[in-house]
Design an enzyme around this catalytic site. Structure first.
Site, PDB file in Angstrom:
ATOM      1  N   CYS A  11       0.717 -35.753 -15.314  1.00 20.92           N
ATOM      2  CA  CYS A  11      -0.465 -36.141 -14.538  1.00 20.92           C
ATOM      3  C   CYS A  11      -1.142 -37.358 -15.167  1.00 20.92           C
ATOM      4  O   CYS A  11      -1.344 -37.429 -16.375  1.00 20.92           O
ATOM      5  CB  CYS A  11      -1.436 -34.979 -14.459  1.00 20.92           C
ATOM      6  SG  CYS A  11      -0.737 -33.531 -13.631  1.00 20.92           S
ATOM      7  N   SER A  67      -8.936 -27.068 -17.004  1.00 25.87           N
ATOM      8  CA  SER A  67      -7.897 -28.092 -16.967  1.00 25.87           C
ATOM      9  C   SER A  67      -8.448 -29.404 -17.491  1.00 25.87           C
ATOM     10  O   SER A  67      -9.649 -29.677 -17.389  1.00 25.87           O
ATOM     11  CB  SER A  67      -7.409 -28.270 -15.525  1.00 25.87           C
ATOM     12  OG  SER A  67      -6.715 -29.485 -15.370  1.00 25.87           O
TER      13      SER A  67
END
EC number: 4.2.1.9
Length: 573
Positions: free
Chosen positions: A212, A489
């Site tokens: 990511c 996260s």
């Protein structure tokens, strides 16, 4: 036939400090026979054996490049005079496992990775290692293994994904990452986005291989690997598909053999000063809260005394410079365009904020590496100047108070309110909070408390990206505070406090919070308090028992018995 390979004498380090037992002498004949079957020739038994540990799989784009990179490492080891031996370990995709039962296994995988690398390296008596990882928990897992084993090791990151691009129904065009999809789910559920636009975002977020792209956990840990000195300088930022990664892989293979020649092992590099450098770089980038958890665990494996207080001590001196997602505008590819991690490191070093004499895997010091690279100045936009920071202090803080006497972690880089006070809305685990939000029961000003999500109580200390994404998607990201004994996260945005310790299952104060209790957070003073009379709190403890264990068999049951507090890095042992 080569039966004997003499060890080095005098002060020169033994280039085969472990593998002689499986290559030298009459008793090693069975082992040599096995090694011949995997490619060893007579001349190879005198070479150091290098384990190339890869978390490659086809489950997630984060790891897709690792098969290619492991082969490049192998070529580099050969070129350096060693004999490479590739072996695999697991990796869990947080993006796929988020928001359901699968997330219980994410942090657990960090321990499995470290344990499995240790097992192979110790069983086969391999001399050194190059450790390749691409997804959130595989990076710290590999670094924990390096610290635990204390052999010559180099860490190599898979690289991040390029940003996707989407054109929405209203004509808006923008770059998108995985986190945009989580937030779009919340917006769609709240009626603020069409299903069509959600579909467009879904199709755009992952245009290829790589982790990511924002300054989420994987990229934060990649920066940490470089700042610790365990990765080659400049290797953290190039995208996964960039062929510079193959060059770094080849050079990593060469570097580990040179480390063996010089007798440099992981703990020679992973010193207290190196960890302080890693914290400083994390603060400057505005990195993930997970960095706190992972650095504590890695330091423990390295036998370095690192405490939660060190993060505040260092963070108070380090300005937040990175205008990076999830809170900022840019991604890791943009950091690469302006010079990568060395740009930040040189700026901090020039300001006297790093230990320039820290040793690295090049065999040179951090300062010597930066002098050789001569990175450009901070660009002033993606990476702000020290005299014009986004925030004057680092992007992470540790809070303490009556609600978290053992500490809690907040990403102050994205915390808009300096002080927040509101009534508690209490949920046992994440799903209840998601259902309440969907039903419109969570309002602006609420403090959402999600408990029994800690390392032991979860077990596995799940990340709360599903609920934080849903809160932001519902338009409440700046108006609702979420706190938990679980984690967040690296892509989480909004008012979020995690790692609350002690956790609920250990009778921490979070276990006794009730709906309507006032909770106060004071970011400047780093305090975090439950505004309930002490006598009332003691009365609530009478007859209290934790929720029963959710898992009584398998890896989660084992983990719950072994894991320690988040304030200690949630290590097992």
């Amino acid at each position: 036939m080569s039966v004997e390979t003499s060890s080095e004498t005098g002060n020169k380090p033994d280039i085969k400090p472990r593998s002689r037992i499986v290559t030298d002498g009459i008793a090693a004949a069975p082992a040599r026979g096995m090694l011949r079957a995997v490619g060893f020739g007579d001349e190879d038994f005198a070479k150091p054996q290098i384990g190339v540990a890869s978390s490659w799989n086809e489950i997630t784009p984060c790891n897709l490049s690792l098969d290619r990179l492991a082969k490049a490492v192998k070529e580099g080891v050969h070129a350096g005079g060693g004999f490479p031996m590739i072996f695999g370990t697991i990796s869990v995709s947080d993006g796929i496992s988020m928001g359901h039962e699968g997330m219980h296994f994410s942090l657990v995988s960090r321990e499995v990775i470290a344990d499995s690398v240790e097992t192979v390296m110790q069983a086969e008596r391999i001399d050194g290692s190059v450790l390749l990882a691409g997804c959130d928990k595989s990076l710290p897992g590999m670094l924990m293994a390096a610290a635990r084993l204390n052999v010559s090791s180099v860490f190599l990151y898979a690289g991040s994904i390029m940003p996707g691009w989407v054109k929405l129904e209203d004509g808006t065009e923008k770059d998108v990452t995985l986190i945009d999809a989580f937030e779009a789910v919340g917006a769609c559920a709240a009626g603020k986005m069409s299903v069509g636009d959600l579909d467009r975002i879904e199709r755009a977020i992952c245009p290829g291989e790589g982790a990511c792209g924002g300054m989420y956990t994987a990229n934060t840990m990649a920066c940490i690997g470089e700042a610790l000195g365990m990765s080659l300088p400049g290797s953290a930022a190039p995208p996964s598909a960039d062929r510079r990664r193959d060059m770094f892989a080849h050079r990593s293979g060469e570097a580990v053999v040179e480390l063996l020649r010089r007798g440099i092992r992981s703990r020679d590099i992973m010193t207290k000063e190196a960890f302080e450098n890693a914290i400083a770089v994390t603060m400057a980038f505005g990195g993930s809260t997970n960095a706190v958890l992972h650095l504590l665990a890695i330091a423990r494996e390295a036998e370095v005394d690192l405490q939660l207080e060190d993060f505040n001590r260092i963070g108070d001196k380090i300005p937040h410079l990175g205008d990076l997602k999830p809170f900022g505008r840019y991604v890791m590819n943009d950091v690469d365009r302006v010079g990568g991690v060395p740009v930040i490191m040189r700026a901090l070093l020039d300001a006297g904020l790093l230990h320039g004499d820290a040793l690295t895997v090049t065999g040179k010091t951090l300062a010597e590496n930066l002098e050789a690279i001569n990175p450009p100045d901070l660009d002033g936009k993606i990476l702000r100047a020290l005299d014009n920071p986004i925030h004057k202090t680092g992007g992470l803080s540790v809070l303490k108070g009556s609600l978290a006497p053992g500490g809690a972690v907040v990403k102050t880089a994205g915390f808009d309110a300096e002080v927040f006070e509101g009534p508690a809305r209490v949920f046992e685990r994440e799903q209840g909070a998601l259902e309440a939000l969907k039903a419109g029961e969570i309002k602006a000003g609420d403090v959402v408390v999600i408990r029994y999500e800690g390392p032991k109580g979860g077990p596995g200390m799940r990340e709360m990206l599903a609920i934080t994404g849903a809160i932001k998607g519902a338009g409440l990201g700046k108006d609702v505070l979420l706190l938990t004994d679980g984690r967040f996260s690296g892509g989480t945005t909004g008012l979020c406090i995690g790692h609350v310790a002690p956790e609920a299952v250990d009778a921490g104060p979070i276990a006794f919070v009730q709906d309507g209790d006032l909770i106060r957070v004071d970011i400047p003073n780093k305090s975090f308090d439950l505004l309930v009379d002490e006598a009332e709190l003691e009365a609530r403890k009478i007859g209290w028992e934790p929720l029963p264990a959710r898992f009584t068999k398998g890896v989660l049951a084992k983990y719950a018995k072994l894991v320690h507090s988040a304030s200690e890095g949630a290590y097992c042992g």
